[in-house]
Design a protein around this motif. Structure first.
Motif, short mmCIF file in Angstrom:
data_model
loop_
_atom_site.label_atom_id
_atom_site.label_comp_id
_atom_site.label_asym_id
_atom_site.label_seq_id
_atom_site.Cartn_x
_atom_site.Cartn_y
_atom_site.Cartn_z
N THR A 171 0.83 -1.20 0.00
CA THR A 171 0.00 0.00 0.00
C THR A 171 0.86 1.25 0.00
O THR A 171 2.06 1.21 0.33
N PRO A 174 -1.93 8.31 -1.74
CA PRO A 174 -2.27 8.87 -3.05
C PRO A 174 -1.27 9.92 -3.53
O PRO A 174 -1.11 10.12 -4.74
N THR A 219 -7.04 7.17 -4.95
CA THR A 219 -7.18 5.99 -4.11
C THR A 219 -7.76 4.83 -4.92
O THR A 219 -8.55 5.02 -5.84
N TYR A 241 -3.69 2.25 -3.16
CA TYR A 241 -3.53 3.63 -2.73
C TYR A 241 -4.60 3.91 -1.68
O TYR A 241 -5.81 3.83 -2.00
N ILE A 242 -4.20 4.17 -0.45
CA ILE A 242 -5.15 4.40 0.62
C ILE A 242 -4.77 5.64 1.42
O ILE A 242 -3.60 6.03 1.48
N LEU A 243 -5.77 6.25 2.04
CA LEU A 243 -5.52 7.42 2.90
C LEU A 243 -5.14 6.96 4.28
O LEU A 243 -5.54 5.90 4.75
#
Length: 243
Positions: A171, A174, A219, A241-243
């Protein structure tokens, strides 16, 4: 009285034929001030082995009846290969190879080891060739032109297609910037790494490892693909793609 071919290597030693009429009993053929070796004659042709020379020279045939009007012959310097890019290609063939150098305008063959292909001449200093299929190996690359032959200083390598076996971490943000370690096989000639088609900055660490900096991306899940001179392969799984 045409001559064929009308150009050749400055080193001489190649066959040429002059055609016309009244050539019976030809006794001498001159290329400039040098004499060619006559190998065959007939009433309409004279075959010779051309001598060495340089520049443009007048070619004449002498018979018991006199000497013909001069025909221009062009001496071509031997080709020079300066660079071959890329210096490797897929074992399946089909890779476009650019050769740069000098004296390439008359090139009619590029030899990859024992396999010859017909090049596309771009200019006197550049040509392209499509590499043939070949087993994994390093071979010589030789360009043949009217002026002679030239061998590249480095060998051309036929490489297998890459296999991407994994990557870490799984992971990233962004905004991008995550350093991703990609593992696999036949990665030494990597020319590009993409995250769902977006190019990433990368560095080849070894034949089994490539490090890439994840580019910025919305994301979601994306596929990492590695491209080498041997082909392309997508990594198993997805990069999130993660916050």
């Amino acid at each position: 009285m045409p001559i064929s071919p009308n150009q050749g290597s400055t080193g001489g030693g190649f066959p040429a034929t002059l055609t016309g009429t009244g050539l019976t009993g030809a006794t001498m053929v001159h290329f400039g001030n040098k004499t060619a070796t006559i190998t065959a004659t007939s009433p309409t042709s004279v075959s010779v082995v051309a001598p060495s020379g340089a520049g443009v020279v007048d070619t004449t045939v002498t018979t018991p009846g006199g000497t013909s009007s001069p025909v221009p012959f062009f001496y071509v310097p031997p080709p020079v290969v300066v660079d071959v890019s890329p210096s490797s290609g897929p074992v399946a063939g089909g890779g476009t190879v650019t050769v740069t150098g000098r004296g390439l305008a008359t090139a009619d063959s590029v030899l990859f080891g024992d396999t010859a292909v017909t090049p596309t001449v771009v200019s006197d200093s550049e040509l392209t060739a499509v590499s043939p299929a070949h087993a994994t190996d390093e071979v010589s690359l030789v360009v043949t032109a009217r002026g002679g032959t030239a061998t590249a200083s480095e060998t051309f390598a036929f490489v297998p297609a890459p296999t991407v076996t994994g990557f870490s971490p799984l992971t990233g943000l962004p905004a991008g910037g995550t350093l991703v370690d990609i593992t696999g096989t036949a990665l030494a000639t990597t020319t590009g790494v993409t995250f769902d088609g977006t190019p990433a900055t990368f560095a080849v660490l070894s034949d089994t490892r490539v490090a890439a900096v994840a580019p910025s991306h919305a994301t979601g899940a994306v596929t990492i693909t590695v491209t080498t001179t041997g082909g392309s392969d997508a990594a198993p799984g997805v990069f999130l793609y993660i916050l």
